[in-house]
Design a protein around this motif. Structure first.
Motif, PDB file in Angstrom:
ATOM      1  N   SER A  57       9.634  -8.634  39.106  1.00  0.00           N
ATOM      2  CA  SER A  57      10.123  -8.874  37.760  1.00  0.00           C
ATOM      3  C   SER A  57       9.832  -7.699  37.278  1.00  0.00           C
ATOM      4  CB  SER A  57       9.406 -10.215  37.355  1.00  0.00           C
ATOM      5  OG  SER A  57       8.030  -9.898  37.144  1.00  0.00           O
ATOM      6  N   SER A  58       8.851  -6.677  37.534  1.00  0.00           N
ATOM      7  CA  SER A  58       8.802  -5.326  36.447  1.00  0.00           C
ATOM      8  C   SER A  58       9.756  -4.736  36.395  1.00  0.00           C
ATOM      9  CB  SER A  58       7.572  -5.191  37.008  1.00  0.00           C
ATOM     10  OG  SER A  58       7.801  -4.473  38.579  1.00  0.00           O
ATOM     11  N   LEU A  59      10.504  -4.296  37.376  1.00  0.00           N
ATOM     12  CA  LEU A  59      11.423  -3.243  37.392  1.00  0.00           C
ATOM     13  C   LEU A  59      12.667  -3.721  36.549  1.00  0.00           C
ATOM     14  CD1 LEU A  59      13.006  -0.802  38.231  1.00  0.00           C
ATOM     15  CD2 LEU A  59      14.040  -2.070  39.968  1.00  0.00           C
ATOM     16  N   PRO A  60      13.186  -4.940  36.472  1.00  0.00           N
ATOM     17  CA  PRO A  60      14.001  -5.496  35.606  1.00  0.00           C
ATOM     18  C   PRO A  60      13.836  -5.453  33.795  1.00  0.00           C
ATOM     19  CG  PRO A  60      13.939  -6.963  37.136  1.00  0.00           C
ATOM     20  CD  PRO A  60      12.932  -5.840  37.230  1.00  0.00           C
ATOM     21  N   GLU A  61      12.534  -5.767  33.835  1.00  0.00           N
ATOM     22  CA  GLU A  61      12.056  -5.931  32.520  1.00  0.00           C
ATOM     23  C   GLU A  61      11.708  -4.410  32.000  1.00  0.00           C
ATOM     24  OE1 GLU A  61       8.557  -8.386  32.794  1.00  0.00           O
ATOM     25  OE2 GLU A  61       9.838 -10.209  33.017  1.00  0.00           O
ATOM     26  N   ARG A  62      11.461  -3.560  32.721  1.00  0.00           N
ATOM     27  CA  ARG A  62      11.135  -2.160  32.391  1.00  0.00           C
ATOM     28  C   ARG A  62      12.461  -1.559  31.730  1.00  0.00           C
ATOM     29  NH1 ARG A  62       7.456  -1.643  36.651  1.00  0.00           N
ATOM     30  NH2 ARG A  62       9.006  -0.503  37.953  1.00  0.00           N
ATOM     31  N   ILE A  63      13.603  -2.263  32.362  1.00  0.00           N
ATOM     32  CA  ILE A  63      15.066  -1.744  31.816  1.00  0.00           C
ATOM     33  C   ILE A  63      15.645  -2.718  30.588  1.00  0.00           C
ATOM     34  CG2 ILE A  63      17.543  -1.511  32.457  1.00  0.00           C
ATOM     35  CD1 ILE A  63      16.628  -1.332  35.460  1.00  0.00           C
ATOM     36  N   TRP A  64      15.052  -3.931  30.622  1.00  0.00           N
ATOM     37  CA  TRP A  64      15.704  -4.867  29.675  1.00  0.00           C
ATOM     38  C   TRP A  64      14.795  -4.699  28.266  1.00  0.00           C
ATOM     39  CZ3 TRP A  64      19.110  -4.764  32.757  1.00  0.00           C
ATOM     40  CH2 TRP A  64      19.448  -5.582  33.944  1.00  0.00           C
ATOM     41  N   THR A  74      13.912   6.003  34.313  1.00  0.00           N
ATOM     42  CA  THR A  74      12.514   5.896  33.800  1.00  0.00           C
ATOM     43  C   THR A  74      11.680   4.877  34.433  1.00  0.00           C
ATOM     44  OG1 THR A  74      13.396   6.940  31.453  1.00  0.00           O
ATOM     45  CG2 THR A  74      11.226   5.883  31.722  1.00  0.00           C
ATOM     46  N   ALA A  75      12.408   3.693  34.663  1.00  0.00           N
ATOM     47  CA  ALA A  75      11.644   2.613  35.136  1.00  0.00           C
ATOM     48  C   ALA A  75      11.275   2.959  36.626  1.00  0.00           C
ATOM     49  CB  ALA A  75      12.764   1.377  35.193  1.00  0.00           C
ATOM     50  N   GLY A  76      12.097   3.856  37.263  1.00  0.00           N
ATOM     51  CA  GLY A  76      11.318   4.003  38.836  1.00  0.00           C
ATOM     52  C   GLY A  76      12.211   3.197  39.695  1.00  0.00           C
ATOM     53  N   ALA A  77      13.399   3.027  39.713  1.00  0.00           N
ATOM     54  CA  ALA A  77      14.062   2.133  40.581  1.00  0.00           C
ATOM     55  C   ALA A  77      13.977   2.723  41.771  1.00  0.00           C
ATOM     56  CB  ALA A  77      15.510   1.749  39.827  1.00  0.00           C
ATOM     57  N   PRO A  78      13.612   1.785  42.801  1.00  0.00           N
ATOM     58  CA  PRO A  78      13.764   2.549  44.306  1.00  0.00           C
ATOM     59  C   PRO A  78      14.953   2.633  44.711  1.00  0.00           C
ATOM     60  CG  PRO A  78      13.133  -0.112  44.192  1.00  0.00           C
ATOM     61  CD  PRO A  78      13.593   0.543  42.762  1.00  0.00           C
ATOM     62  N   SER A  79      15.325   3.042  45.850  1.00  0.00           N
ATOM     63  CA  SER A  79      16.485   3.072  46.713  1.00  0.00           C
ATOM     64  C   SER A  79      17.124   1.755  46.964  1.00  0.00           C
ATOM     65  CB  SER A  79      16.395   4.046  47.950  1.00  0.00           C
ATOM     66  OG  SER A  79      15.469   3.313  48.971  1.00  0.00           O
ATOM     67  N   GLY A  80      18.184   1.638  47.085  1.00  0.00           N
ATOM     68  CA  GLY A  80      18.728   0.266  47.498  1.00  0.00           C
ATOM     69  C   GLY A  80      18.991  -0.687  46.246  1.00  0.00           C
TER      70      GLY A  80
END
Length: 824
Positions: A102-109, A64-70
């Motif tokens: 910082s936005s990707l980790p926070e969308r998970i945490w 859901t957070a839209g994590a990119p490849s890699g």
């Protein structure tokens, strides 16, 4: 970023961690609560189900957070092992190759934080993860359990491969570091198997140690003994789960106030049974850890001194060199300790010719030899003894009883040997009554140990008091058995008296010694109870204790046992005030009990002894008789050695010279008597009747022994020099610290001679040194009674001046001081 690093809600990213209609956090919490409430779900199955539930949730958040490849989401630590307790943290790593902001980790945490679940998290590249692992041992251990959750699986695989490769390459450096951390943790949290309120995770023998053992196995250098290890770990994990559900908190400490509820939740009858199960599991884990760390130390030492080939030979649990011919080629150094037992790589192992199935005393002989040398018995050896050794006959052979006493007399060095034997069931095989007290908790803050460990600790403390009593063997056995009644209903002292009578007879003690042991067990609390509850100055109190013990030697034994028991219980059980009250009472009772310690009267000489005395008086040298050794397997004969009788015309220094020759031939003196005879009126002949045993190997030939005696007596063999040369050439062994020797004068014990009592640790050449010291003091030995009780020598020498008269009091004290100084 860790659990404590959660930003404030004002810092929440504007696009949110979830949309308005995203109910994942509440869905996860509800699903988890339903799973925990399922009556059929428990144990490992529930822990795995909780992990799968968290896996699915976190994978969904990652998507859901839209994590990119890699990028990849990785479970580490306890969560990485795929098992979650009800209140466990979620320990995760966001692994990435490029910049993620910082936005990707926070969308998970954020959704995790919103759910109320504890989160331990980090964001790192592969290089950063390896760098942190290299600097932080705890972080490296967590990464060893890395498990892929979502994203790029190749990135997780690369992390696992790199971390494992780094761990194995750095093992020689990191393992000593890890061992030190474990020791510090054990010092801080204690040993789980003996704590009333144990920490199920951090204490020695807890769940953290299971993780450590897996980490050691990952190095490919060593592995833990696996028998029972998985079941023990599962048992502790089940108890922790029940504790989490009972308290509603992520606690690891099993408090007294929670134990009944935890027991009920697990379907266990009561808290005592729960604790016993916890202790049994902890001992399995702790023993596996001890065995494994010893293997690691040997392997790293071998790698440092002899290279990789030596490491392969020392690989644990296979027996160093076994099957490779290394022992036969002399590549593995082995030094004899006792018959059938040798030292190898810092442990006691069986000699190549040892046959446990044909030698039922071998387990005790190996244990005693190891403890006295300050070693433990190797894991492979203990396993072999447990598998192959026959039960001891009843009553026990004399050697078996003596070896048990020798083991107990080693003090602190007895503990690791005892633990190893207990882990493999050898203790309950020797002492079936031990099963009732094994791992039995004592729900009293005064007690530091479980019942069984308290008994062994009491024997350890008694080992330091053996110079205070005339019968150290009875003290040590009473210390080991005094609380056996705690496994039975009723007063444990009364129950223990009944048990010890049976055990003493099985061990082969005679009637008098059995009565003494029964009295000590029945009254092991009497002295301290009487001294603290009654007036110790009251003649009636003194008369009461005098009537209980009956003799001065028994009073000494009861006093020493009382002190050993109390000091082994804990600091609160033996204060200076209690010690002084007990000592005062004992002193008054001792004054009331009349008479000095008695020694056996010399029996009339046998026909063989008279024949030898006549032969010696008529000839020009020693007459010697060496009785045949008991047949192999005949344990009803004399198993402690052979009878050696010598008749020699009296001359100065005779006792020390003869004892030195026996020591040169590696003969241990188990018992000895010395007396004067004048069979034909031609002058005194000394008759020495000794029981001797080979230290290891076979007995010397009688002709060789006689020839060396003649050479020693005529001065052509310098016994003292030969012994000194042999001692200098022998490798130094650690041994165990022992109480210093005590040499005293028995007051008024004989009107025609002075009796010197010598209590010392038995050692090769001891009697030789005593004889030389008495000779140097210028006294004659008229009669001697020598006894070796386990590892302790208790000797009495009737000495006179050159004119055959008893020594004056001042002279007697002077001689005693000279002998004491000579014995060191």
């Amino acid at each position: 970023m860790t659990t404590a690093d959660r930003p404030s809600d004002a810092d929440r990213p504007s696009d949110g961690g979830r949309s308005a209609d995203d109910s994942r956090p509440s869905d996860y919490a509800s699903a988890r609560d339903r799973l925990l409430a399922e009556p059929g779900e428990s144990g490992a199955a529930r822990r795995k189900a909780l992990a799968r539930l968290a896996d699915g949730w976190l994978a969904g958040l990652f998507s859901t957070a839209g994590a990119p490849s890699g990028t990849a989401l990785v479970a580490v630590g306890g969560y990485g092992r795929g098992e979650l307790s009800p209140r466990s943290d979620l320990d995760v790593l966001l692994l990435h190759q490029g910049a993620v902001g910082s936005s990707l980790p926070e969308r998970i945490w954020y959704p995790v934080w919103d759910s109320g679940v504890a989160l331990d998290h980090s964001v790192r590249t592969l290089g950063e993860a390896r760098k942190v692992a290299a600097e932080d041992l705890k972080a490296q251990l967590g990464l060893l359990d890395a498990r892929h959750l979502a994203g790029d699986p190749a990135l997780t695989a690369a992390l696992r491969s790199a971390v494992l490769a780094d761990w194995r390459a750095a093992a020689p450096k990191r393992l000593p570091e890890l061992h030190e951390l474990c020791a510090e943790r054990a010092e801080r949290h204690g040993e789980l198997a003996f704590l009333l309120e144990p920490d199920l995770k951090e204490a020695k023998g807890g769940l953290r140690d299971v993780v450590v053992l897996d980490a050691i196995a990952a190095t490919w250098l060593a592995d833990a003994p696996r028998d029972g290890l998985a079941d023990a770990a599962a048992r502790l994990a089940d108890v922790r789960d029940a504790l989490h559900l009972t308290t509603g908190r992520a606690t690891e400490r099993l408090g007294l106030h929670d134990q009944d509820q935890v027991a009920a939740r697990l379907g266990v009858l009561d808290a005592d049974i729960l604790l016993r199960q916890v202790y049994e599991a902890a001992r399995t884990i702790a023993y596996a850890g001890d065995v494994t760390w010893r293997s690691v130390e040997r392997i790293l030492a071998a790698r440092g001194s002899r290279g990789r080939r030596a490491v392969r030979l020392a690989f644990p649990f296979t027996g160093a060199g076994r099957g490779t011919g290394a022992v036969a080629r002399g590549a593995v150094e082995r030094r004899p300790l006792a018959e059938g037992v040798v030292e190898q790589d810092g442990e006691a192992v069986l000699a190549q010719a040892a046959r446990p199935a044909q030698d039922p005393v071998l387990p005790l002989r190996a244990a005693a030899a190891a403890a006295q040398a300050g070693l433990t018995v190797s894991y492979a050896t203990v396993r072999r003894l447990a598998a192959e050794a026959r039960p001891l006959p009843v009553p026990w052979p004399d050697e078996a009883r003596e070896q048990l006493i020798t083991l107990l007399g080693a003090g602190e060095s007895c503990l690791p040997v005892w633990e190893a034997y207990e882990a493999e069931g050898l203790i309950t095989r020797l002492l079936p009554d031990w099963e009732r007290v094994r791992c039995r908790p004592q729900r009293n803050a005064v007690h530091r140990w479980t019942v069984d460990r308290h008994l062994v600790e009491t024997a350890v403390r008694a080992a330091a008091m053996t110079r205070r009593v005339a019968r150290p063997d009875l003290l040590l056995v009473a210390a080991l058995l005094h609380d056996l009644g705690k496994g039975w209903p009723g007063d444990h002292s009364e129950a223990g008296e009944v048990i010890v009578r049976d055990v003493a007879v099985r061990m082969g003690f005679d009637k008098a010694d059995t009565e003494t042991l029964a009295l000590l067990v029945r009254h092991h609390l009497t002295l301290v109870d009487t001294a603290t509850r009654r007036d110790p100055d009251d003649p009636a109190t003194v008369a009461l204790i005098a009537g209980v013990v009956g003799t001065l030697p028994r009073l000494e034994l009861l006093h020493a046992l009382t002190e050993a028991d109390a000091t082994a219980t804990g600091p609160a059980a033996w204060t200076g005030w209690r010690a002084s009250l007990v000592a005062g009472l004992v002193a008054r009772v001792a004054d009331r009990l009349e008479g000095a310690p008695g020694y056996p009267a010399d029996a009339d000489p046998t026909a063989e002894q008279e024949r030898l005395a006549v032969e010696a008086a008529r000839g020009d040298g020693p007459a010697l008789s060496l009785l045949a050794q008991a047949a192999p397997g005949d344990f009803t004969a004399e198993p402690m050695g052979v009878e050696l009788t010598l008749a020699i015309p009296d001359q100065p220094g005779l006792l020390g010279t003869v004892a030195g020759v026996l020591a040169l031939h590696r003969l241990t003196v188990r018992a000895a008597g010395l007396r004067e005879l004048d069979p034909i009126g031609a002058g005194p002949v000394l008759l020495l009747s000794w029981t001797v045993a080979a230290e290891y190997g076979e007995l010397p030939e009688a002709a060789r022994l006689r020839a060396d005696l003649r050479r020693a007596l005529d001065g052509s063999l310098d016994v003292a020099r030969k012994l000194a040369e042999r001692d200098a050439a022998a490798p130094r062994r650690r041994g165990v610290p022992t109480p210093p020797p005590v040499v005293s004068v028995a007051p008024g014990a004989s009107s025609s001679a002075t009796i010197l009592e010598i209590r010392a640790h038995d050692a090769p050449g001891l009697l030789h040194r005593i004889g030389r010291a008495l000779d140097a003091a210028g006294v004659r030995v008229r009669t001697a009674h020598v006894s070796t009780l386990g590892a302790d020598a208790v000797d009495a020498f009737y000495v006179t001046d050159p004119a055959g008269l008893a020594l004056t009091p001042d002279r007697a004290r002077e001689v005693a001081a000279q002998v004491q100084a000579a014995l060191g």
